[in-house]
Design an enzyme around this catalytic site. Structure first.
Site, short mmCIF file in Angstrom:
data_model
loop_
_atom_site.label_atom_id
_atom_site.label_comp_id
_atom_site.label_asym_id
_atom_site.label_seq_id
_atom_site.Cartn_x
_atom_site.Cartn_y
_atom_site.Cartn_z
N ARG A 1 4.02 3.04 22.33
CA ARG A 1 3.62 1.67 22.02
C ARG A 1 4.08 1.28 20.62
NH1 ARG A 1 1.43 -0.04 18.24
NH2 ARG A 1 -0.47 1.19 18.36
N PRO B 1 5.67 4.37 -1.32
CA PRO B 1 4.91 5.57 -1.67
C PRO B 1 3.64 5.25 -2.47
CG PRO B 1 7.25 5.95 -2.02
CD PRO B 1 7.10 4.52 -1.62
N GLY C 1 0.35 0.96 -0.45
CA GLY C 1 0.10 0.90 0.99
C GLY C 1 -0.76 -0.30 1.33
N SER C 2 -2.06 -0.18 1.06
CA SER C 2 -2.96 -1.29 1.36
C SER C 2 -2.68 -2.50 0.49
CB SER C 2 -4.42 -0.85 1.16
OG SER C 2 -4.72 0.22 2.03
N TRP D 1 6.58 5.98 5.27
CA TRP D 1 5.81 5.87 6.52
C TRP D 1 6.41 4.86 7.48
CZ3 TRP D 1 3.01 9.83 6.99
CH2 TRP D 1 2.25 10.34 5.92
N ARG E 1 -0.62 -6.36 15.03
CA ARG E 1 -2.03 -5.96 15.14
C ARG E 1 -2.63 -6.46 16.45
NH1 ARG E 1 -3.40 -7.77 8.92
NH2 ARG E 1 -2.58 -5.88 7.95
N MET F 1 -16.02 16.34 26.22
CA MET F 1 -16.41 16.48 27.63
C MET F 1 -15.49 17.43 28.38
SD MET F 1 -17.58 12.74 28.91
CE MET F 1 -17.87 13.38 30.55
N GLU G 1 -0.94 -0.64 9.78
CA GLU G 1 -1.14 -2.09 10.00
C GLU G 1 -2.48 -2.53 9.46
OE1 GLU G 1 0.87 -4.13 12.10
OE2 GLU G 1 2.29 -2.63 12.78
C1 LIG Z 1 2.39 7.13 11.51
C2 LIG Z 1 2.48 5.95 10.59
C3 LIG Z 1 3.43 4.96 10.83
C4 LIG Z 1 3.56 3.89 9.95
N1 LIG Z 1 4.54 2.94 10.19
C5 LIG Z 1 4.76 1.98 9.24
C6 LIG Z 1 5.86 1.08 9.37
O1 LIG Z 1 6.60 1.11 10.37
N2 LIG Z 1 6.10 0.20 8.36
C7 LIG Z 1 5.32 0.12 7.26
O2 LIG Z 1 5.60 -0.69 6.38
N3 LIG Z 1 4.25 0.95 7.11
C8 LIG Z 1 3.96 1.88 8.06
N4 LIG Z 1 2.90 2.74 7.92
C9 LIG Z 1 2.12 2.68 6.69
C10 LIG Z 1 0.70 2.17 6.86
O3 LIG Z 1 0.69 0.82 7.11
C11 LIG Z 1 -0.08 2.57 5.61
O4 LIG Z 1 -0.27 3.97 5.68
C12 LIG Z 1 -1.41 1.85 5.50
O5 LIG Z 1 -1.21 0.50 5.23
C13 LIG Z 1 -2.29 2.47 4.42
O6 LIG Z 1 -1.60 2.63 3.22
P1 LIG Z 1 -1.66 4.02 2.45
O7 LIG Z 1 -1.33 5.10 3.40
O8 LIG Z 1 -0.83 3.89 1.25
O9 LIG Z 1 -3.18 4.21 2.07
P2 LIG Z 1 -3.93 3.59 0.80
O10 LIG Z 1 -3.64 2.15 0.68
O11 LIG Z 1 -3.63 4.45 -0.36
O12 LIG Z 1 -5.42 3.77 1.23
C14 LIG Z 1 -6.16 5.01 1.04
C15 LIG Z 1 -7.62 4.74 1.37
O13 LIG Z 1 -8.15 3.81 0.44
C16 LIG Z 1 -8.74 2.72 1.10
N5 LIG Z 1 -8.58 1.49 0.33
C17 LIG Z 1 -7.42 0.94 -0.13
N6 LIG Z 1 -7.67 -0.21 -0.77
C18 LIG Z 1 -9.01 -0.41 -0.73
C19 LIG Z 1 -9.89 -1.43 -1.19
N7 LIG Z 1 -9.43 -2.52 -1.82
N8 LIG Z 1 -11.20 -1.29 -0.95
C20 LIG Z 1 -11.69 -0.23 -0.29
N9 LIG Z 1 -10.91 0.76 0.18
C21 LIG Z 1 -9.58 0.68 -0.04
C22 LIG Z 1 -8.04 2.66 2.43
O14 LIG Z 1 -8.83 2.03 3.40
C23 LIG Z 1 -7.83 4.14 2.73
O15 LIG Z 1 -8.97 4.64 3.31
C24 LIG Z 1 2.71 3.79 8.83
C25 LIG Z 1 1.73 4.77 8.62
C26 LIG Z 1 1.61 5.84 9.48
C27 LIG Z 1 0.57 6.87 9.24
#
Ligand SMILES: Cc1cc2nc3c(=O)[nH]c(=O)nc-3n(C[C@H](O)[C@H](O)[C@H](O)COP(=O)(O)OP(=O)(O)OC[C@H]3O[C@@H](n4cnc5c(N)ncnc54)[C@H](O)[C@@H]3O)c2cc1C
Lengths: 394, 247
Positions: free
Chosen positions: A99, A143, A146-147, A171, A253, A347, A373
């Site tokens: 998917r 790197p 992310g969020s 990622w 999403r 289960m 996402e």
């Molecule tokens: C298998 C896989 C495929 C992916 N494919 C893509 C892709 O095709 N293209 C793409 O662009 N990205 C992709 N991603 C990236 C994905 O979107 C990011 O991993 C995600 O957005 C989270 O970012 P991060 O890993 O940097 O975590 P972080 O942003 O570092 O977050 C770490 C933790 O902190 C929390 N956090 C962050 N900010 C806050 C806040 N303000 N308040 C409270 N909590 C917070 C988060 O909820 C999380 O629990 C992929 C990821 C994976 C695992």
């Protein structure tokens, strides 16, 4: 390991099928049959080997799973959003990685080119992406960002008839096998813009990410840009700012909301069948209250999520949906699916940790689905901000 | 070349079978309908393959059935039929159905008419033979292979313990079975295209109904299955001796 015959039957406790058109059901049946024929027999092996089943790209293109809502003149399907949702549900019923491949191609690569691209870009890229001749990827996450993608460091700098791209993305689904990448970067004014990269451009590489315990049958990689010369005609002219990538994410999403329910349905269906066959203490384990509680709660959550998705699809078709509604549905679907996968896994007892059944694979996959996402937390903050008016992100 | 493919709706193979009206009618409540697999996988897909080899060919579909047959007709159109005719009648008498098909076929001037070897619900196996008789066409039943060169068809039939190869000039009526072609999955383009393909509804011509069903019966329920561990031969022998009384 020999794959078990895929006996999936779809739970529909509230006759949600009656809300669907014959065409919706035909779309669903086609994708379900495709999954039974081409995905279920092979996916466990690919996931165990952490290998991307490259053949699915052409197959999904032929079936029409790439960009189903993009108009037909660009090679898309011209279908509505409920059809698209059902398609994602069925693909993820097979595997979240499959998917993901379709979501990325349709919502994150074809959609921005369709919505923000020039006519030349649309004609050049969309038909080949729709047919699966080309695979695409979407580079937003970095790197260190992310969020919080608005703080991204990847840049484009004007150099006359082209721009120079520098930075790195991490990622990125489909990256190692992509011919095309839609990459988001900041210009001199600090505005986020989308550029279309093609494999082979000098200074552009896509190293594979190894060691994942989740989405093992989907290829993930980095995008590295070392002074890449990108012709200006490869810039998406129709959008500037974070709303470009965010609008793509809303579409993707939406598909995840349906997809995660598909994975949940597969886990429930597997656990239900197992509970009727597996006997302990002289009777099927489905006859014990503790197991019935799990099954009853799984089905309740699946049913609620099916109805939520259907309604979301109607709003999407009518152009009335808000990104916040999509966030709620994505978050809810991921939550119930991860819980259902874990209960189903338990289960199945010891069998539940093997590749003999799809449950542990779903369970591990869903850890990515609940993260990418927009993480679970981030979607909650979106709802929180929407209802209170207060921004709790920073 | 004009090809007519006869399709009918049958219950999904996983449907629960029950009867109503004093065991004279099949209980359709909650039943999922599919295209009769012999019509779909073999007859229709082989017709589509012929059309792929000769793009000037057209494929018409015919079904004798009520409006609830339309979803399966749309699916057949999505797979690759060009247009469909539904004769608006709900009747299970083979002669009645065959007469309706023959009537439409007469007007269509088809070079080739395909049916499935039987439907998986009523298993009558008689429509093909009756239609060919009513049209005065040669009939080849149980075809497992169909090749066409110009106007001449070479058809391989399955017979007890082997096969038989026939040659016949078009027009011809062929009933199809396993081996003719392989099941296809309609893609999204096909499904979208089916929206606008013509589906004509015609009223039946007056024909006698020659047979009627006076009763259906279910086979006796299967006894439970006992699993014996592969190394427990003694238990197997005991069960065969004492319970099954086979040895
Ligand atoms: C298998 C896989 C495929 C992916 N494919 C893509 C892709 O095709 N293209 C793409 O662009 N990205 C992709 N991603 C990236 C994905 O979107 C990011 O991993 C995600 O957005 C989270 O970012 P991060 O890993 O940097 O975590 P972080 O942003 O570092 O977050 C770490 C933790 O902190 C929390 N956090 C962050 N900010 C806050 C806040 N303000 N308040 C409270 N909590 C917070 C988060 O909820 C999380 O629990 C992929 C990821 C994976 C695992």
């Amino acid at each position: 390991m020999a794959a078990r015959t895929d006996l999936f039957t779809s739970p529909d406790y509230f006759n949600v099928d009656e809300l669907l058109t014959e065409e919706h059901k035909m779309v669903r049946e086609s994708v379900r049959n495709y999954v039974k024929k081409e995905i279920s027999p092979i996916i466990e092996d690919y996931a165990q080997r952490a290998e991307f089943p490259l053949q699915i790209v052409r197959q999904l293109g032929e079936l029409g799973c790439f960009g189903p809502t993009v108009p037909e003149q660009y090679g898309g399907g011209g279908l509505d959003y409920i059809s698209y949702g059902l398609m994602m549900q069925e693909l993820e019923r097979g595997d979240s990685g499959v998917r993901s491949t379709a979501s990325v191609q349709g919502s994150l690569v074809m959609f921005p080119i369709y919505a923000y691209g020039s006519e030349e870009q649309k004609m050049k890229y969309l038909p080949k992406l729709a047919s699966g001749e080309w695979l695409g990827c979407f580079g937003l996450t970095e790197p260190n960002h992310g969020s919080d993608p608005s703080s991204m460091l990847t840049t484009i700098r004007d150099a006359g008839d082209h721009v120079i791209l520098n930075g790195a993305k991490m990622w990125i689904s489909n990256a190692p096998f992509s011919q095309v990448a839609v990459v988001w970067a900041k210009n001199e004014q600090g505005e986020i813009q989308g550029v279309i990269l093609e494999r082979g451009m000098e200074g552009f590489t896509t190293p594979t990410t190894h060691g994942k315990w989740s989405l093992r049958a989907s290829a993930t990689g980095e995008l590295v840009f070392d002074n890449v010369k990108v012709p200006k005609e490869n810039i998406l002219p129709g959008v500037k700012g974070l709303k470009g990538p965010l609008s793509c994410l809303t579409k993707a999403r939406y598909g995840i909301a349906w997809g995660a329910v598909g994975a949940a349905m597969d886990c429930y269906d597997t656990a239900l069948r197992y509970s009727k066959e597996r006997e302990q203490f002289g009777k099927p384990i489905g006859g014990f209250q503790l197991q019935q509680k799990k099954l009853a709660e799984m089905l309740t959550e699946i049913t609620k999520a099916q109805l939520l998705n259907w309604r979301l699809g109607v709003l999407m078709n009518e152009g009335k949906v808000t990104p916040q509604q999509v966030s709620m549905a994505k978050r809810n679907a991921c939550e119930i699916a991860t819980n259902i996968a874990r209960d189903a896994r338990q289960m199945l007892g010891g069998m539940g940790i093997t590749g003999e059944y799809p449950v542990m694979r779903h369970m591990m996959n869903l850890e990515s689905v609940i993260t990418y996402e927009g993480t679970h937390d981030i979607h909650l903050l979106i709802t929180g901000m929407d209802v209170t008016g207060f921004n709790a992100f920073k | 070349m004009k090809i007519l493919v006869c399709i009918s709706k049958t219950p999904d193979t996983t449907a629960k079978i029950a009867f109503t009206d004093n065991n004279t009618k099949f209980d359709t409540g909650g039943v999922q309908w599919i295209i009769n697999p012999y019509d779909e996988w073999y007859a229709l897909v082989r017709a589509i393959e012929l059309k792929e080899a000769d793009p000037s060919a057209v494929i018409h579909l015919i079904t004798v059935g009520a409006a609830d047959a339309e979803p399966i007709i749309r699916k057949a159109l999505a797979l690759g039929g060009d247009e469909a005719i539904r004769v608006n009648a709900d009747n299970h008498d083979s002669y009645y159905i065959a007469s309706q098909i023959a009537e439409v076929a007469k007007q269509g001037g088809y070079d080739l008419i395909f049916t499935g070897k039987e439907t998986i619900d009523y298993n009558g196996s008689s429509i093909g033979g009756m239609v060919s008789e009513l049209l005065g066409l040669p009939y080849v039943s149980l075809a497992a292979k169909f090749e066409l060169a110009g106007n001449k068809a070479t058809i391989t039939r399955e017979i007890e313990g082997g096969e038989e190869v026939n040659e016949v000039e078009l027009p011809v009526l062929v009933s199809c079975q396993k081996g003719m072609a392989e099941q296809r999955i309609p893609n999204m383009k096909g499904i979208m295209g089916a929206r606008t393909k013509p589906l004509k509804v015609v009223e039946p011509v007056a024909v006698d109904t020659l047979t009627s069903v006076v009763g259906f019966g279910l086979p006796p329920a299967k006894a439970g299955v006992k699993l014996v561990a592969p190394d427990n031969v003694e238990e197997l022998v005991r069960l065969l001796h004492e319970e099954v009384k086979a040895i």
